[in-house]
Design a protein around this motif. Structure first.
Motif, short mmCIF file in Angstrom:
data_model
loop_
_atom_site.label_atom_id
_atom_site.label_comp_id
_atom_site.label_asym_id
_atom_site.label_seq_id
_atom_site.Cartn_x
_atom_site.Cartn_y
_atom_site.Cartn_z
N ASN A 221 0.81 -1.22 0.00
CA ASN A 221 0.00 0.00 0.00
C ASN A 221 0.84 1.28 0.00
N THR A 222 2.06 1.18 -0.49
CA THR A 222 2.90 2.38 -0.63
C THR A 222 2.77 2.91 -2.06
N LEU A 223 3.51 3.99 -2.33
CA LEU A 223 3.47 4.61 -3.65
C LEU A 223 4.89 4.73 -4.21
N LYS A 224 4.98 4.73 -5.53
CA LYS A 224 6.25 5.03 -6.19
C LYS A 224 6.01 6.24 -7.09
N ILE A 225 6.86 7.24 -6.92
CA ILE A 225 6.70 8.50 -7.66
C ILE A 225 7.89 8.67 -8.60
N LYS A 226 7.59 8.99 -9.85
CA LYS A 226 8.64 9.29 -10.81
C LYS A 226 8.70 10.80 -11.00
N LEU A 227 9.88 11.37 -10.85
CA LEU A 227 10.08 12.80 -11.04
C LEU A 227 10.55 13.09 -12.46
N ARG A 228 10.11 14.20 -13.00
CA ARG A 228 10.62 14.63 -14.31
C ARG A 228 12.13 14.80 -14.23
N GLY A 229 12.84 14.15 -15.13
CA GLY A 229 14.29 14.20 -15.09
C GLY A 229 14.90 13.19 -14.15
N GLY A 230 14.04 12.38 -13.48
CA GLY A 230 14.51 11.34 -12.57
C GLY A 230 14.87 11.90 -11.21
N PRO A 231 15.03 11.01 -10.25
CA PRO A 231 14.84 9.57 -10.31
C PRO A 231 13.44 9.16 -9.87
N GLU A 232 13.25 7.85 -9.65
CA GLU A 232 12.03 7.36 -9.04
C GLU A 232 12.23 7.31 -7.52
N VAL A 233 11.16 7.61 -6.79
CA VAL A 233 11.22 7.70 -5.33
C VAL A 233 10.14 6.81 -4.74
N GLU A 234 10.52 5.94 -3.83
CA GLU A 234 9.55 5.11 -3.13
C GLU A 234 9.11 5.82 -1.85
N VAL A 235 7.81 6.03 -1.72
CA VAL A 235 7.25 6.74 -0.57
C VAL A 235 6.99 5.72 0.55
N SER A 236 7.40 6.03 1.75
CA SER A 236 7.19 5.11 2.86
C SER A 236 5.71 4.89 3.11
N ARG A 237 5.37 3.84 3.85
CA ARG A 237 3.96 3.52 4.10
C ARG A 237 3.26 4.67 4.83
N GLN A 238 3.90 5.17 5.88
CA GLN A 238 3.28 6.26 6.64
C GLN A 238 3.11 7.50 5.78
N GLN A 239 4.14 7.84 4.99
CA GLN A 239 4.06 9.03 4.16
C GLN A 239 3.14 8.83 2.96
N SER A 240 2.96 7.60 2.52
CA SER A 240 1.99 7.33 1.45
C SER A 240 0.58 7.66 1.91
N VAL A 241 0.27 7.29 3.16
CA VAL A 241 -1.04 7.64 3.73
C VAL A 241 -1.20 9.16 3.80
N ARG A 242 -0.17 9.81 4.28
CA ARG A 242 -0.21 11.27 4.39
C ARG A 242 -0.33 11.93 3.01
N PHE A 243 0.38 11.37 2.03
CA PHE A 243 0.34 11.91 0.66
C PHE A 243 -1.08 11.84 0.12
N ARG A 244 -1.74 10.68 0.30
CA ARG A 244 -3.12 10.53 -0.21
C ARG A 244 -4.04 11.50 0.49
N GLU A 245 -3.91 11.62 1.80
CA GLU A 245 -4.78 12.54 2.56
C GLU A 245 -4.56 13.99 2.14
N MET A 246 -3.33 14.33 1.93
CA MET A 246 -3.00 15.72 1.63
C MET A 246 -3.46 16.15 0.24
N LEU A 247 -3.39 15.24 -0.73
CA LEU A 247 -3.65 15.60 -2.11
C LEU A 247 -4.97 15.10 -2.67
N SER A 248 -5.74 14.37 -1.85
CA SER A 248 -7.05 13.90 -2.31
C SER A 248 -8.09 15.00 -2.15
N LEU A 249 -9.13 14.94 -2.99
CA LEU A 249 -10.24 15.88 -2.86
C LEU A 249 -11.07 15.58 -1.64
#
Length: 249
Positions: A221-249
């Motif tokens: 249930n984590t996320l992987k984020i690709k940045l323009r120009g690299g690299p790819e970043v794996e988001v930790s489980r706790q921060q993935s939850v926070r990321f969804r909460e922060m950016l969801s409608l």
């Protein structure tokens, strides 16, 4: 805001005065050719902003500042880039290299406006111990920061930095094709960066959300984020939850 132009070159003062005409809220209150003349003008005019050259006959711009009990906000204007670090050590707002570009001048003036319009903080209550050190000044994505790695130096807009990443006891900065190292911790950077733009993805990395190219579900249930120009970043489980909460409608 009232500005004083200090430069031994009449041509440089004329050019800067011409550039400043594009900013209706800026009034050139006076000009000075050297440090002694500048001191007289500073006392008489009490400008909000001082555009200051470094190399002048007699005293340098740094020596002028050292002689003042109080000084307005300083924006250095010079043809030399080797004094940039020293300029920020004396709390200059910005460091403009000649020939001055209008977009860089606009950014410097924006910093000056922000300083001049910032509310005066209320006095702290008498009771209670004072903190060991003042809280770091927050930065916006449009701020330009000075980065030095060995013999190389850069002025970088925070908006152009896509990733901060721990590398040993240093933090590595990703912008354009560069990867300089700075002696700062991610904890220190988190306090200074706008958390609406810069997101702590895990224990090792802070990403600039405006450089996100794609997001995909990852393990547990984590996320992987690709940045323009690299690299790819794996988001930790706790921060993935926070990321969804922060950016969801």
């Amino acid at each position: 805001m009232n500005a004083l132009l200090v430069d031994d070159s009449r041509l440089a003062r004329t050019e800067l005065r011409h550039l400043l005409r594009a900013f209706p809220d800026v009034t050139v209150a006076g000009e000075a050719r050297h440090a002694e003349e500048a001191r007289t003008q500073l006392r008489a005019l009490q400008p909000d902003v001082l555009f200051l050259d470094i190399h002048m006959p007699g005293e340098t711009g740094f020596e002028l500042l050292a002689s003042l009990e109080t000084a307005p906000h300083v924006i250095f204007t010079t043809a030399y880039d080797e004094y940039a670090l020293r300029a920020f050590e004396v709390n200059a707002l910005d460091y403009l290299l000649k020939p001055i570009q209008e977009n860089r001048l606009a950014a410097a003036l924006a910093k000056a406006r922000a300083k001049l319009t910032a509310p005066v903080p209320a006095l702290a209550p008498a009771a209670g111990p004072e903190p060991d050190e003042p809280a770091p000044t927050p930065l916006t994505e449009q701020d330009q920061v000075f980065v030095k790695d060995g013999e190389r130096c850069w002025f970088v807009r925070l908006a152009d930095i896509r990733l901060f990443e721990i590398n040993g006891s240093y933090t590595q900065i990703y912008f354009e094709q560069h990867r300089p190292l700075i002696p700062r911790t991610l904890q220190h950077l988190e306090q200074r960066l706008d958390n609406r733009v810069f997101f702590r993805a895990n224990r090792q990395q802070i990403i600039n959300l405006k450089w996100v190219e794609s997001i995909e579900p990852w393990f547990s249930n984590t996320l992987k984020i690709k940045l323009r120009g690299g690299p790819e970043v794996e988001v930790s489980r706790q921060q993935s939850v926070r990321f969804r909460e922060m950016l969801s409608l």
